[in-house]
Scaffold this motif. Structure first.
Motif, PDB file in Angstrom:
ATOM      1  N   LEU A   5       0.888  -1.347  -0.006  1.00 46.83           N
ATOM      2  CA  LEU A   5      -0.055   0.003  -0.090  1.00 46.83           C
ATOM      3  C   LEU A   5       1.108   1.098   0.027  1.00 46.83           C
ATOM      4  N   SER A   6       1.903   1.040   0.678  1.00 42.78           N
ATOM      5  CA  SER A   6       3.002   2.266   0.824  1.00 42.78           C
ATOM      6  C   SER A   6       3.383   2.859  -0.711  1.00 42.78           C
ATOM      7  N   VAL A   7       3.417   2.070  -1.519  1.00 43.04           N
ATOM      8  CA  VAL A   7       3.849   2.554  -2.837  1.00 43.04           C
ATOM      9  C   VAL A   7       2.780   3.459  -3.403  1.00 43.04           C
ATOM     10  N   VAL A   8       1.425   3.012  -3.280  1.00 42.06           N
ATOM     11  CA  VAL A   8       0.334   3.594  -3.876  1.00 42.06           C
ATOM     12  C   VAL A   8       0.513   5.244  -3.243  1.00 42.06           C
ATOM     13  N   LEU A   9       0.356   5.072  -1.630  1.00 42.25           N
ATOM     14  CA  LEU A   9       0.320   6.345  -0.942  1.00 42.25           C
ATOM     15  C   LEU A   9       1.451   7.144  -1.237  1.00 42.25           C
ATOM     16  N   ALA A  10       2.518   6.540  -1.528  1.00 43.26           N
ATOM     17  CA  ALA A  10       3.797   7.520  -1.849  1.00 43.26           C
ATOM     18  C   ALA A  10       3.438   8.238  -3.258  1.00 43.26           C
ATOM     19  N   VAL A  11       2.963   7.441  -4.336  1.00 41.23           N
ATOM     20  CA  VAL A  11       2.677   8.120  -5.501  1.00 41.23           C
ATOM     21  C   VAL A  11       1.610   9.075  -5.221  1.00 41.23           C
TER      22      VAL A  11
ATOM     23  N   PHE B   8       1.367  -1.027 -13.049  1.00 39.19           N
ATOM     24  CA  PHE B   8       0.867  -0.206 -12.110  1.00 39.19           C
ATOM     25  C   PHE B   8       2.157   1.027 -12.113  1.00 39.19           C
ATOM     26  N   VAL B 118       6.294  10.545   2.492  1.00 35.05           N
ATOM     27  CA  VAL B 118       6.597   9.206   1.958  1.00 35.05           C
ATOM     28  C   VAL B 118       7.416   8.605   3.054  1.00 35.05           C
ATOM     29  N   VAL B 121       4.691   7.244   5.440  1.00 35.86           N
ATOM     30  CA  VAL B 121       4.180   5.745   4.898  1.00 35.86           C
ATOM     31  C   VAL B 121       4.940   4.825   4.915  1.00 35.86           C
ATOM     32  N   TRP B 126       1.400  -1.613   6.949  1.00 41.64           N
ATOM     33  CA  TRP B 126       0.147  -1.513   5.953  1.00 41.64           C
ATOM     34  C   TRP B 126      -0.270  -2.871   5.788  1.00 41.64           C
TER      35      TRP B 126
END
Lengths: 103, 178, 336, 642
Positions: A5-11, B8, B118, B121, B126
């Protein structure tokens, strides 16, 4: 999809930062509006991502995205109407010169 | 990393790049078109996140409507900017004759925000992505909107209506004034 | 579609990596669809000229092939071989991209159109929204083309067609929503099924169909709503500066959209591929061509309307009608 | 039927809303709507009364609001006294509504009149139905408001406006006391409910001086609303309103509210001899005092007004001496015959267009219906057997006698003599003798049916109603409405004799003086000139109030002003002088050091402001930037601060 999920949030965070930077620096009111749309979209990404990762069977985050979209559409319409009016009055939409709120 | 993951990442990269171009494009028309691409990229992200209905709605609302009215707004409000900045107006609109707020502070703020987010996050714990996702999102969404969220839904409709009336009123008043 | 599954399995057995094998069937499907569109468009161009000719008591193209049947092919060859002109002063990238942005969604829409019970590229459960979303791209492409041309006729044509498209998209979508409400689904395949279970929706949605038909004509920029390319006023509208292959692409898009409209109209209101005796695909094509002919017929029958009439009809006529239709449909569905 | 009691006030309320909001849309500005609503209420009230006679009792309430552990409740209750009052109020209101069709015909504010009439009826009914002090107080104030509006109906005339204000302000004096009393009750009994308060009193939680004070304060409200001495001054002036209004609010309902209040709150009066004594004596003084003024009034309505005050005094005496039933019964009968008298006087005024009795005379030929109904009403007021007034007044005298209040008994007898005298005088002056104003006499005519029919109905009731509490019906009313236990009056020849004697003497004297002229009116006045002048000027009460309250206030202000000028100013000046000396001494220091510091600070602030105001740029983006800097800093603190 197996990404964290962190990747999406980072984007989304990066896009938010871009939007904020644009909204703070642009001189043209329409550009500011566009940048605000960027910010709203990044928020939407967040909501959908959480909806996907946390509660995929309920789609609650998507419901909120629907509301954000509604408000964003309304905001674009009203914002542009205001900008059009300013443009007709002052023949420009440079927000550096739209400063009636000054001291 | 599956193919979807790569897709993605690619979509996200395109989205972020076009968002960046929205901010830095010299021609405002280009910025608007890049914005359209950004919206489309966001729709792609939605699709990859399993929100197919929202992806379609995103395209319909943002690409089809918001981008269009922004371009309309550009055409109606700043005809001189349509062609982009005149050659003698400096190299970059974003760094033109700027008071303090065009200095490094917004940049620091924006970068700071993104960086902190970031970082945050990355620190978080998560949940891993669920194996299966309900494919019937329109139904889920519809049920949620018309049962649990029916009042916000109605309020949102009223907001839309008010915005519609307000936008027309704003535009009309000026017409009759001239 | 067993053929594609077989193809996929065969590729995997041959040692092709899975992700590559996964990509092959969609690509093949796309190619088939592209071919279908291209061939039909070429045929339609010829057909339009023949219909126009016969309506005007002349023959139309006669020289190339019997009854000029390969006239379109000759045109295509001519257009391809023409010099690729990019006028000076245009916004190069946007100018180049505009026809592609126009064509891509017109092509993508065919993904969800059911040609038969199993003859469909991808049966999306949100097909109707998908179609609405993709068709809204047209607006952007027009604006891109008109703006980038650096030509006031192009720009005015683009603005006109944009205003027109935005105005008519609303009643169009609302009239389609009424059908979705009846069928209880957004999937085209399920809508066809629902009509097979009961009856063609034209019977219960005559008003919706009329709104759909009118709005579609406007969306397609077809007569009597072809204001954006009103030759007498705007030269050729947004595509004035285009020539050669790019112009062909824009032209192609228009005919592709025409087919899309006919396909959707027959799917939503006339039972799609369903019909007795003949195979489904044949039924489908009969219906599609009937609608295409109808549109051509209208084009050569009705005069063009004025801009103000156009807007009045859209906002004061079709929108209320479509809303009334939706409301009655909702009540009908509730008490059904 | 009784459980529908809540509907009784709601119907007039609805008609009020309708008439005031949409009255102009129907024929007659909605007067028929008002009549229909009140008529329906009347029928409903009658049904409720029969239910209650049959033994039905209703009490319903719901929680209105919570304040910690205390809950406010709102609700209604139906018991015999409520049912009786409901019928009285709706009946008279209904008749007044009908009567007004003729009386107010063509009035400029016809619609407003009917609207407020409906609201007034609704409020009065609400007051009667209320089951706690708080609701009662709310409706109490509402009827105060309505009476203000109705008295001031013709507010173009200045004195009418003043009369309305006077009524409002004077009753307010009593209301303040009442409100304090209610709060006192709430403080001690922890509830507003009538039954809850009564329980608290019975349980002994609420007793002694506090109870007496609360009761007297509650009584203060009744004094104001029922125009008891010394707050009676507003009622005669309030006759400036339409006569139909006088009949409704100053005879039958509004002033009855005070009596009703005492009766309703009797649970807190009964255990307190002090409170009862206060009620009785205030009532007694009022009775004789007002009756004596009525002797000399020339205005027919003023006579009735003082008569009302006096009769209310009778009721108060009855309640004060423990004759609960007698008081209520007199309230009912008085409401009927006083409404009758007012309406009849209105009919007369309608005919001759004057209120001065000396300009009337000989009208019985011209207005037979009015005359006969008036005659019945005045007979009832004088207490002539077998009319209603006889039975109820007899009861009151009996109660005073039985209770051992000898002084009050004799006061009441004299007041009764006065009563018989003034009403006979009014009758003779109005209807008999030679017409004293030829022009008016010629114009006089009988009133339309809308006005006479209510008169006839009321007259019939004035004849028969008295029997409800007579030996012929076995003292039925005493067994219906009572406090604690039914009290059956033992007939007392002594009281009967004096009751009869009082009206015989009064009526006889009046006939001798005014009717036959055996005794010269002038001679009587000449012989008693000081008394006559005193009475004529209503004991100088208005003057006294003017002197005490208006002039007194002015005088006190003068004294205070003088004190202010001489003493305070002197002190201030002295201090100022000293301060001036001191400041001169410190001046040097001040100039150099303090001023320097102050100026320094000012300069600092100004230059600081000049710098800081740059922040207020008017650029939205600057504000957003500030916002986001804050957000980022906040995030940093959140992320890495701990």
């Amino acid at each position: 999809m197996t990404l964290s999920l962190s990747v999406v949030l980072a984007v989304s965070a990066l896009m938010f930062g871009l939007g904020v930077y644009g909204a703070l620096t642009q001189r043209n009111a329409i550009r500011v509006l566009m940048c605000i749309e960027l910010v709203l979209n990044s928020v939407n990404i967040n909501l959908v991502a959480f909806s996907r990762y946390v509660g995929p069977d309920q789609a609650l985050g998507q419901v909120f995205t629907v509301f954000v979209m509604t408000v964003a559409a309304a905001e674009a319409a009203v914002g542009l109407a205001i900008i059009l009016m300013v443009a007709r009055r002052k023949a420009h939409i440079d927000i550096d010169q739209i400063n009636l709120l000054k001291w | 990393m599956t193919v979807t993951d790569w897709v993605f990442l690619a979509v996200a990269a395109v989205t972020l790049f076009s968002a960046y171009r929205v901010v830095v494009s010299r021609k405002i028309m280009h910025a608007a078109l890049w914005l359209g691409l950004t919206f489309f990229g966001v729709a792609g992200i939605f699709l990859l996140l399993g929100a197919d209905f929202l992806a379609a709605a995103q395209v319909l609302v943002y690409v089809g409507a918001v981008t269009t009215i922004i371009i309309f707004g550009i055409m109606l409000s700043t005809p001189e900017e349509l062609r982009g900045p005149s050659p003698e107006a400096g190299s970059d609109a974003a760094s033109s004759a700027a008071p303090t707020r065009r200095s490094f502070l917004p940049l620091v703020t924006a970068i700071g925000f993104a960086a902190v987010m970031v970082a945050l996050v990355n620190r978080g714990e998560w949940p891993s992505p669920p194996g299966s996702v309900s494919t019937d999102t329109p139904r889920l969404l519809g049920e949620a909107l018309f049962t649990r969220f029916v009042i916000p839904f109605e309020v949102a409709s009223v907001v839309l209506l008010v915005a519609l009336v307000g936008a027309i009123a704003l535009a009309l008043k000026e017409e009759s004034g001239q | 579609m067993d053929m594609f599954t077989a193809m996929h399995n065969g590729l995997v057995q041959m040692g092709v990596p899975l992700w590559l094998a996964n990509l092959v069937p969609p690509l093949v499907k796309s190619l088939i669809l592209l071919l279908f569109i291209l061939l039909n468009c070429m045929f339609l161009i010829w057909m339009e000229r023949k219909v126009a000719g016969h309506m005007q008591r002349r023959m139309g193209p006669m020289r190339t092939g019997p009854h000029g049947i390969i006239q379109s092919l000759a045109d295509v060859i001519k257009l391809i071989s023409k010099e690729d002109i990019i006028p000076s002063g245009v916004d190069r990238w946007v100018f180049v991209l505009a026809p592609i942005v126009a064509f891509a969604p017109a092509f993508a829409v065919f993904m969800v159109i059911p040609f038969g019970p199993t003859l469909i590229a991808q049966d999306l459960n949100i097909a109707l929204i998908f179609i609405a979303a993709l068709t809204s791209f047209v607006v952007i492409s027009f604006l891109m083309a008109g703006w980038s041309s650096n030509n006031k006729w192009s720009l005015l044509g683009a603005m006109r067609s944009t205003a027109q498209l935005i105005s008519y998209e609303v009643p169009l979508v609302i009239s389609v929503v009424a059908v979705a409400l009846l069928a209880g689904s957004l999937s085209l395949q399920e809508i066809v099924e629902a009509q097979r279970q009961s009856f063609w929706y034209i019977l219960v949605q005559p008003l919706g169909f009329l709104v759909f038909l009118t709005a579609s004509l406007a969306e397609l920029n077809r007569s009597p709503f072809d204001l954006s390319e009103a030759e007498q006023e705007l030269v050729a509208g947004y595509n004035t500066e285009y020539s050669g292959m790019r112009w062909a692409l824009l032209y192609l898009t228009e005919y592709a959209n025409l087919i899309t409209f006919a396909a959707i109209a027959s799917t939503l209101f006339f039972g799609g591929w369903s019909g007795p005796v003949l195979p489904p695909v044949v039924w489908f094509l009969i219906k599609v061509y009937f609608f295409i002919f109808l549109v051509m017929w209208i084009r050569w029958t009705l005069p063009r309307i004025r801009v103000d009439q156009l807007m009045e009809l859209g906002w004061k006529g079709l929108l209320p009608l479509s809303l009334v239709n939706l409301a009655f449909t909702g009540v009908y569905v509730l008490i059904r | 039927m009784a459980e529908l009691a809540w509907l009784v006030p709601v119907l007039p309320l609805a008609s009020f809303l309708f008439i005031s909001l949409a009255g102009q849309t129907v024929k007659g500005d909605g007067d028929r709507i008002g009549i229909a609503a009140v008529g329906a209420s009347l029928l409903l009230s009658l049904a409720i009364l029969f239910d209650v006679i049959g033994g039905a009792r209703v009490a319903a309430d719901m929680v209105w609001a919570f304040f910690g552990s205390i809950q406010l409740r709102m609700g209604y209750q139906v018991d015999p006294i409520t049912a009786t009052m409901l019928v009285v109020v709706t009946l008279i209101s209904f008749l007044v509504h009908i009567y007004s069709l003729g009386y107010m015909h063509g009035d400029v504010r016809y619609k407003r009149y009917y609207a407020i009439l409906s609201l007034f009826t609704a409020s009065m009914l609400g007051l009667v139905l209320a089951d706690n002090f708080l609701m009662l107080f709310i409706f109490w104030e509402l009827i105060g408001l309505c009476s203000f509006l109705l008295i001031g109906h013709w507010y173009e005339k200045q004195d009418v406006g003043y009369a309305a204000m006077k009524a409002f302000l004077t009753t307010r004096v009593g209301d303040v006391g009442m409100f304090i009393g209610i709060m006192l009750i709430f403080f001690h009994a922890r509830t507003f409910q009538f039954d809850g308060v009564a329980q608290a009193v019975a349980a002994g939680d609420f007793a002694g001086a506090a109870l007496a004070v609360a009761a007297v304060l509650i009584f203060a409200g009744a004094v104001g609303k029922s125009a008891q001495f010394p707050l009676h001054v507003w009622l005669p002036d309030a006759m400036a309103g339409p006569t139909s209004v006088s009949a409704l609010i100053h005879a039958a309902t509004l002033v009855a509210a005070g009596v009703y209040l005492v009766a309703r709150a009797y649970g807190i009066f009964a255990p307190s001899p002090t409170a009862l004594m206060t009620v009785a004596w205030v009532g007694g003084i009022t009775a004789i005092f007002a009756a004596s003024i009525a002797l000399v009034m020339e205005d027919i309505k003023k006579v009735l007004a003082y008569s009302t005050v006096s009769q209310l005094g009778f009721m108060m005496v009855a309640l004060g001496v423990g004759g609960y039933t007698a008081g209520i019964f007199h309230l009912v009968t008085h409401a009927i015959f006083k409404a009758l008298l007012f309406l009849a006087s209105g009919s007369v005024i309608h005919g001759v267009d004057t209120q001065n009795m000396h300009e009337m005379g000989g009208l019985y030929k011209k207005m037979p219906v009015t005359f006969w109904t008036w005659a019945i009403g005045s007979g009832a007021l004088a207490g002539i057997y077998p009319l209603a007034g006889f039975w109820s007044k007899d009861e009151i005298l009996l109660a005073a006698h039985e209770g051992g209040y000898t002084a009050l008994f004799w006061i009441l007898v004299i007041a009764a003599v006065f009563t018989a005298f003034y009403i006979t005088r009014a009758t003779i002056l109005t209807f008999f003798g030679q017409p004293r104003d030829k022009k008016r006499f010629d114009r006089a005519h009988e009133s339309p049916a809308t006005m006479t029919v209510p008169l006839i109905i009321l007259a019939a009731l004035a004849v028969v109603l008295g029997f409800a509490n007579s030996p012929h019906t076995g003292w039925w009313f005493s067994h219906f409405v009572y406090f604690d236990h039914p009290h059956e009056a033992a007939a007392s020849p002594f009281v009967l004799f004096w009751a009869t004697a009082s009206w015989v003497v009064g009526v006889g004297a009046a006939i001798l003086i005014y009717g036959l002229g055996v005794i010269s009116r002038r001679a009587v006045i000449d012989n008693l000139r000081p008394v006559w002048a005193l009475l004529k000027n209503k004991y100088y009460f208005d003057e006294l109030y003017h002197l005490v309250f208006v002039r007194g206030t002015v005088a006190i202000s003068r004294i205070v002003g003088w004190f202010d000028r001489v003493v305070i100013d002197g002190i201030v000046n002295l201090v100022g002088y000293g301060a001036a000396k001191l400041s001169r001494a410190t001046g040097e220091f001040d100039l150099d050091v303090i001023d320097g510091a102050v100026n320094g600070i000012a300069v600092l602030v100004r230059s600081g402001g000049a710098v800081l105001r740059r922040l207020q740029t008017g650029y939205v983006q600057s504000y957003v930037l500030a916002l986001f800097v804050t957000v980022v800093v906040g995030l940093l603190v959140f992320a890495f601060g701990g």
